[in-house]
Write an enzyme that holds these catalytic residues in place. Structure first.
Site, short mmCIF file in Angstrom:
data_model
loop_
_atom_site.label_atom_id
_atom_site.label_comp_id
_atom_site.label_asym_id
_atom_site.label_seq_id
_atom_site.Cartn_x
_atom_site.Cartn_y
_atom_site.Cartn_z
N SER A 1 0.82 -1.21 0.00
CA SER A 1 0.00 0.00 0.00
C SER A 1 0.85 1.26 0.00
O SER A 1 1.79 1.41 0.79
CB SER A 1 -0.93 0.01 1.21
OG SER A 1 -1.64 1.24 1.26
N ALA A 2 0.49 2.21 -0.86
CA ALA A 2 1.16 3.51 -0.92
C ALA A 2 0.46 4.56 -0.05
O ALA A 2 0.89 5.71 -0.02
CB ALA A 2 1.21 3.99 -2.37
N SER A 3 -0.60 4.17 0.64
CA SER A 3 -1.34 5.14 1.45
C SER A 3 -0.50 5.82 2.52
O SER A 3 -0.67 7.02 2.77
CB SER A 3 -2.56 4.47 2.08
OG SER A 3 -3.52 4.13 1.10
N THR B 1 -8.93 -1.92 2.96
CA THR B 1 -8.76 -2.38 1.59
C THR B 1 -9.06 -3.86 1.53
O THR B 1 -9.52 -4.45 2.51
CB THR B 1 -7.34 -2.02 1.08
OG1 THR B 1 -7.25 -2.32 -0.30
CG2 THR B 1 -6.25 -2.77 1.85
N LYS C 1 -13.46 -4.65 3.21
CA LYS C 1 -14.45 -3.58 3.05
C LYS C 1 -15.87 -4.01 3.39
O LYS C 1 -16.65 -3.24 3.96
CB LYS C 1 -14.40 -3.02 1.62
CG LYS C 1 -13.08 -2.32 1.29
CD LYS C 1 -13.12 -1.72 -0.11
CE LYS C 1 -11.82 -1.04 -0.46
NZ LYS C 1 -11.88 -0.33 -1.75
N ASN D 1 -14.77 1.85 3.41
CA ASN D 1 -13.31 1.90 3.24
C ASN D 1 -12.66 2.94 4.14
O ASN D 1 -11.44 3.02 4.19
CB ASN D 1 -12.93 2.16 1.77
CG ASN D 1 -13.05 3.63 1.38
OD1 ASN D 1 -13.88 4.36 1.92
ND2 ASN D 1 -12.22 4.06 0.45
N ASP E 1 -14.50 5.45 -2.12
CA ASP E 1 -14.09 4.85 -3.39
C ASP E 1 -14.84 5.47 -4.57
O ASP E 1 -14.23 5.91 -5.55
CB ASP E 1 -14.33 3.34 -3.39
CG ASP E 1 -13.31 2.58 -2.57
OD1 ASP E 1 -12.16 3.05 -2.47
OD2 ASP E 1 -13.66 1.52 -2.04
N GLY F 1 -14.78 -7.38 -13.00
CA GLY F 1 -14.59 -7.76 -11.60
C GLY F 1 -15.59 -7.08 -10.70
O GLY F 1 -15.27 -6.61 -9.61
N GLY G 1 -17.86 -8.30 -8.96
CA GLY G 1 -18.30 -9.07 -7.81
C GLY G 1 -17.59 -8.72 -6.52
O GLY G 1 -18.00 -9.15 -5.44
N THR H 1 -8.08 0.25 -11.93
CA THR H 1 -7.95 0.64 -10.53
C THR H 1 -6.62 0.22 -9.92
O THR H 1 -6.26 0.68 -8.84
CB THR H 1 -9.10 0.04 -9.68
OG1 THR H 1 -9.07 -1.38 -9.76
CG2 THR H 1 -10.45 0.56 -10.17
#
Length: 298
Positions: A32-34, A79, A83, A104, A119, A144, A146, A241
């Site tokens: 993660s770059a958060s 993430t 979620k 999120n 999001d 994707g 689902g 994404t």
């Protein structure tokens, strides 16, 4: 400070300076770059706190959430794959998060937890900033659909009143609950659902303007595009994404077809800025966060 913390760390939370009071929780989460984005924002705004990563397995997320108020957390981001679980674990969720069905962003309010979702709104801002178009004007195909991100984006398309939406998933049956929910927003032929069978994809692409990839295909450079490149037309917009690669296999296929596309960097940036604004009730330093994401990982 460690790069990644665990549930056991939460149980004996370290007294760091600045204090660790925010985190992204996921499984996996090391990529993660958060943290680099949020720590730059915290420093810019003079907020005495640090943001880190929490590696939590599915069976650990409930225990982790219960610990957050006692150790002085401000909030967390969630993430994959947490979620959906987060929505059930917060004490209250705002209307947008309940409508979308996933959380999120979590805020600690005394001894309680409040849930939000950034999001979808983050994607709206990103599409406008990077592709120069409004999401509400486009017929959208979600690859994707689902998963948590796919569901959030699909519901955002409904909120934006997009003219048409196509849901694509490896297992078609997983889309049935979402199709039922979206039926009220997309009457008749304006809502479609299918699997990744090439013939079906080709038919639906003819009625789509924007293709959004919410699958994990493309996180590794040797993986194929989630849809065949020869089905992409120059008129298509592509949004992947995934943000770990500048040009994912889908975007490279779009480049070859002459289509415009961008990766998930901008969605990460804008949903992160929205989360910051929820936590601190002030504008996020967007350009500082952007520069931090573009710089070396921290």
């Amino acid at each position: 400070m460690k790069e990644v913390y665990t549930l056991e760390d939460l149980r004996r939370w370290p007294a760091e300076q600045p204090p660790l009071r925010l985190a992204v929780c996921g499984d996996p989460v090391a990529h993660s770059a958060s943290p680099q984005m949020h720590n730059a924002a915290l420093a810019e705004c003079g907020i005495d706190a640090r943001y880190t990563r929490l590696h939590l397995r599915a069976e650990e997320i409930a225990d982790a959430f219960r610990l957050l108020p006692a150790i002085g957390f401000i909030g967390v981001n969630c993430t994959i794959p947490h979620k959906f679980a987060a929505l059930a674990l917060v004490d209250r969720a705002d209307d947008h998060a309940r409508r979308i069905g996933v959380v999120n962003t979590v805020v600690v309010e005394g001894n309680q937890l409040a849930g939000y979702n950034t999001d979808g709104p983050g994607l709206v801002r990103a599409i406008r900033a990077e592709l120069g178009v409004a999401l509400r004007e486009l017929r959208v195909m979600i690859l994707g659909a689902g998963g948590g991100a796919g569901r959030a984006i699909a519901m955002q398309c409904a909120i934006e009143q997009c003219p048409r939406i196509t849901l694509v998933n490896r297992t078609r049956e997983k889309l049935n609950p979402l199709v039922a929910e979206l039926g009220a927003f997309f009457p008749g032929e304006n809502l479609a659902a299918t699997d990744f069978e090439t013939g079906s994809i080709k038919t639906q692409l003819a009625q789509s303007d924007l293709i959004i990839n919410c699958t994990s295909l493309g996180m590794k450079p040797d993986e194929p595009s989630p849809i065949p490149g020869d089905l992409i037309e120059p008129r298509h917009f592509l949004y992947d994404t995934i943000y770990t690669a500048a040009r994912t296999p889908l975007l490279l296929a779009g480049d070859a077809a002459g289509a415009r596309g961008t990766n998930g960097f901008s969605m990460l940036l804008h949903q992160g800025a929205l989360a910051f604004e929820i936590w601190f009730q002030r504008d996020a330093p967007l350009e500082v966060m952007r520069a931090a994401l573009l710089g070396p990982a921290k």
